[in-house]
Design a protein around this motif. Structure first.
Motif, PDB file in Angstrom:
ATOM      1  N   LEU A  20      42.296  39.659  35.582  1.00  0.00           N
ATOM      2  CA  LEU A  20      41.880  39.135  34.276  1.00  0.00           C
ATOM      3  C   LEU A  20      40.721  38.157  34.441  1.00  0.00           C
ATOM      4  N   LEU A  21      40.754  37.362  35.506  1.00  0.00           N
ATOM      5  CA  LEU A  21      39.657  36.450  35.796  1.00  0.00           C
ATOM      6  C   LEU A  21      38.374  37.232  36.087  1.00  0.00           C
ATOM      7  N   ALA A  78      32.392  39.414  31.796  1.00  0.00           N
ATOM      8  CA  ALA A  78      31.952  39.273  30.403  1.00  0.00           C
ATOM      9  C   ALA A  78      31.110  38.011  30.223  1.00  0.00           C
ATOM     10  N   ARG A  79      31.469  36.968  30.927  1.00  0.00           N
ATOM     11  CA  ARG A  79      30.785  35.682  30.777  1.00  0.00           C
ATOM     12  C   ARG A  79      29.382  35.686  31.371  1.00  0.00           C
ATOM     13  N   PHE A  80      29.256  36.223  32.585  1.00  0.00           N
ATOM     14  CA  PHE A  80      27.984  36.127  33.298  1.00  0.00           C
ATOM     15  C   PHE A  80      27.145  37.410  33.252  1.00  0.00           C
ATOM     16  N   ALA A  95      39.884  30.286  32.078  1.00  0.00           N
ATOM     17  CA  ALA A  95      39.060  30.153  33.277  1.00  0.00           C
ATOM     18  C   ALA A  95      37.779  29.376  33.007  1.00  0.00           C
ATOM     19  N   SER A  96      37.585  28.902  31.796  1.00  0.00           N
ATOM     20  CA  SER A  96      36.370  28.151  31.482  1.00  0.00           C
ATOM     21  C   SER A  96      36.404  26.808  32.181  1.00  0.00           C
ATOM     22  N   SER A  97      35.270  26.408  32.658  1.00  0.00           N
ATOM     23  CA  SER A  97      35.168  25.103  33.290  1.00  0.00           C
ATOM     24  C   SER A  97      33.711  24.735  33.431  1.00  0.00           C
ATOM     25  N   ASN A  98      33.480  23.553  33.974  1.00  0.00           N
ATOM     26  CA  ASN A  98      32.117  23.115  34.234  1.00  0.00           C
ATOM     27  C   ASN A  98      31.461  23.923  35.348  1.00  0.00           C
ATOM     28  N   LEU A 127      32.655  45.936  37.359  1.00  0.00           N
ATOM     29  CA  LEU A 127      31.626  46.922  37.022  1.00  0.00           C
ATOM     30  C   LEU A 127      31.872  47.628  35.685  1.00  0.00           C
ATOM     31  N   PHE A 128      33.123  47.936  35.392  1.00  0.00           N
ATOM     32  CA  PHE A 128      33.420  48.736  34.210  1.00  0.00           C
ATOM     33  C   PHE A 128      34.204  47.994  33.143  1.00  0.00           C
ATOM     34  N   GLY A 129      34.683  46.807  33.515  1.00  0.00           N
ATOM     35  CA  GLY A 129      35.274  45.877  32.579  1.00  0.00           C
ATOM     36  C   GLY A 129      36.323  46.396  31.633  1.00  0.00           C
ATOM     37  N   TYR A 130      36.078  46.118  30.389  1.00  0.00           N
ATOM     38  CA  TYR A 130      37.077  46.320  29.349  1.00  0.00           C
ATOM     39  C   TYR A 130      37.536  47.779  29.247  1.00  0.00           C
TER      40      TYR A 130
END
Length: 184
Positions: free
Chosen positions: A22-23, A29-31, A92-95, A152-155
């Motif tokens: 999941l991370l 998705a984030r980067f 998993a959000s952080s600085n 690579l293929f994500g969701y």
């Protein structure tokens, strides 16, 4: 080769549906930078599982072979049961995000693996096989097999994976390893 094959297979199966998968999905998705994320996962896993394998080999120096066999067998069975409990997604959000995909992945993935099923499995496998390098390599390959496709293929991939079937398969593998260790 048995240590490598068993380490790769059990970790890959145990990782399906795990919080680190999941991370991986979150980081992808984030980067939207698959290569730095994959490199971060690789380095974090090598460090984490290398330490775990070392611990597994080291522990067996201090316990008798009979006690070690009993503990390893029971540990395999405990991991088999633990795998049946689904992980929950954690924030998993952080600085760390400001440091980029590689550093964020390296730190978050390393921390997420601490105390995780696959880390514990690596300790147990190294204790059983007494092969630090081979178990580290096998468990790392298993981790990469489970997480690189997600990056690579994500969701789309996560929607098609039969998570319960994979979880049961991993549980069965660990249960068989535990029973075999106790009986042989």
């Amino acid at each position: 080769m048995e240590a490598f094959f068993v380490s790769t297979t059990t970790v890959a199966l145990a990782e399906i549906g795990d919080k680190t998968q999941l991370l991986s999905l979150f980081l992808a998705a984030r980067f939207r930078a698959p290569i730095p994320i994959i490199c971060g996962i690789l380095v974090a896993t090598l460090l984490n599982h290398g330490l775990s394998a070392w611990l597994g080999v080291w522990i067996t120096e201090f316990i008798s072979p009979q006690t070690g066999k009993l503990l390893i067998g029971i540990s395999f069975i405990a991991v088999a049961l633990w795998i049946l409990i689904p992980d929950k997604e954690e924030d998993a959000s952080s600085n760390l995000n400001r440091y980029g995909a590689f550093v964020a992945t390296l730190v978050l993935f390393f921390l997420a693996e601490i105390g995780d099923k696959t880390q514990i499995a690596t300790v147990i496998l190294a204790a059983q096989y007494q092969q630090f390098f081979i178990v580290t390599l096998g468990s790392t390959v298993g981790m990469m097999l489970a997480n690189v496709p997600v990056v690579l293929f994500g969701y789309q991939l996560m929607q098609k994976l039969p998570l319960n079937a994979a979880r049961y398969a991993a549980s069965i593998v660990f249960m068989v390893l535990g029973i075999m260790t106790l009986l042989l």
